[in-house]
Design an enzyme around this catalytic site. Sequence first.
Site, PDB file in Angstrom:
ATOM      1  N   TYR A  51      60.752  34.523  17.940  1.00  0.00           N
ATOM      2  CA  TYR A  51      59.566  33.849  17.388  1.00  0.00           C
ATOM      3  C   TYR A  51      58.746  33.162  18.473  1.00  0.00           C
ATOM      4  O   TYR A  51      57.545  32.967  18.310  1.00  0.00           O
ATOM      5  CB  TYR A  51      59.913  32.890  16.247  1.00  0.00           C
ATOM      6  N   VAL A  70      37.834  36.356   8.823  1.00  0.00           N
ATOM      7  CA  VAL A  70      39.272  36.099   8.923  1.00  0.00           C
ATOM      8  C   VAL A  70      40.054  37.340   8.499  1.00  0.00           C
ATOM      9  O   VAL A  70      41.162  37.583   8.984  1.00  0.00           O
ATOM     10  CB  VAL A  70      39.699  34.865   8.094  1.00  0.00           C
ATOM     11  N   GLU A  71      39.475  38.134   7.601  1.00  0.00           N
ATOM     12  CA  GLU A  71      40.121  39.386   7.195  1.00  0.00           C
ATOM     13  C   GLU A  71      40.373  40.298   8.405  1.00  0.00           C
ATOM     14  O   GLU A  71      41.443  40.909   8.532  1.00  0.00           O
ATOM     15  CB  GLU A  71      39.244  40.143   6.182  1.00  0.00           C
ATOM     16  N   LYS A 101      41.679  28.866   7.645  1.00  0.00           N
ATOM     17  CA  LYS A 101      40.587  28.346   8.468  1.00  0.00           C
ATOM     18  C   LYS A 101      40.259  26.957   7.932  1.00  0.00           C
ATOM     19  O   LYS A 101      39.476  26.818   6.979  1.00  0.00           O
ATOM     20  CB  LYS A 101      39.384  29.297   8.384  1.00  0.00           C
TER      21      LYS A 101
HETATM   22  N1  LIG Z   1      36.307  36.172   2.586  1.00  0.00           N
HETATM   23  C1  LIG Z   1      35.624  35.535   3.590  1.00  0.00           C
HETATM   24  N2  LIG Z   1      34.587  34.768   3.290  1.00  0.00           N
HETATM   25  C2  LIG Z   1      33.928  34.127   4.270  1.00  0.00           C
HETATM   26  C3  LIG Z   1      34.330  34.261   5.618  1.00  0.00           C
HETATM   27  C4  LIG Z   1      35.453  35.074   5.904  1.00  0.00           C
HETATM   28  O1  LIG Z   1      35.872  35.234   7.071  1.00  0.00           O
HETATM   29  N3  LIG Z   1      36.070  35.694   4.875  1.00  0.00           N
HETATM   30  N4  LIG Z   1      33.673  33.563   6.587  1.00  0.00           N
HETATM   31  C5  LIG Z   1      32.665  32.770   6.309  1.00  0.00           C
HETATM   32  C6  LIG Z   1      32.066  31.923   7.342  1.00  0.00           C
HETATM   33  O2  LIG Z   1      32.361  32.354   8.653  1.00  0.00           O
HETATM   34  C7  LIG Z   1      32.571  30.514   7.065  1.00  0.00           C
HETATM   35  O3  LIG Z   1      33.955  30.400   7.394  1.00  0.00           O
HETATM   36  C8  LIG Z   1      31.806  29.444   7.771  1.00  0.00           C
HETATM   37  O4  LIG Z   1      32.076  28.193   7.207  1.00  0.00           O
HETATM   38  C9  LIG Z   1      32.113  32.624   4.969  1.00  0.00           C
HETATM   39  N5  LIG Z   1      32.861  33.355   3.957  1.00  0.00           N
END
Ligand SMILES: Nc1nc2c(c(=O)[nH]1)N=C([C@H](O)[C@@H](O)CO)CN2
Length: 117
Positions: free
Chosen positions: A53, A72-73, A98
């Site tokens: 780890y 983030v996906e 996040k």
């Molecule tokens: N499903 C997601 N929705 C959102 C994302 C994400 O990465 N996946 N990112 C954003 C913006 O970057 C946000 O984090 C800024 O505050 C919005 N929606």
Amino acid sequence: MDRVLIEGLSVETVIGVYDWERSIRQRLVLDLEMASDIRPAAAGDDLDKTLNYAAISERIGEFAEASDFGLVETFAERLAALLREEFAIPWLRMTLRKPGAVANATAVGVCIERGQR
Ligand SMILES: Nc1nc2c(c(=O)[nH]1)N=C([C@H](O)[C@@H](O)CO)CN2
């Protein structure tokens, strides 16, 4: 199946779809469950027979350092594929948060499972 765990691992990376997010680094927090039969390592008290780890955490930090995804996906999907490949992980569940991205939410993010248990 046994699992090796990493919880609450913080990394800093460029992440976000909006213009203001492209020039800053933001924190992501990872929880990781990785399928692994821990009996061979336990039988011989041998780190080489389990998922290390510490090494995996270090690799995640390197990945984050070099990344600049929007979603983030995308971060989660690419990281999961890389870890499964490099560390021969048959199955993992990754929760990627996040913190502070949405007002009044502690964190937002994704949870993915990849591979066969
Ligand atoms: N499903 C997601 N929705 C959102 C994302 C994400 O990465 N996946 N990112 C954003 C913006 O970057 C946000 O984090 C800024 O505050 C919005 N929606």
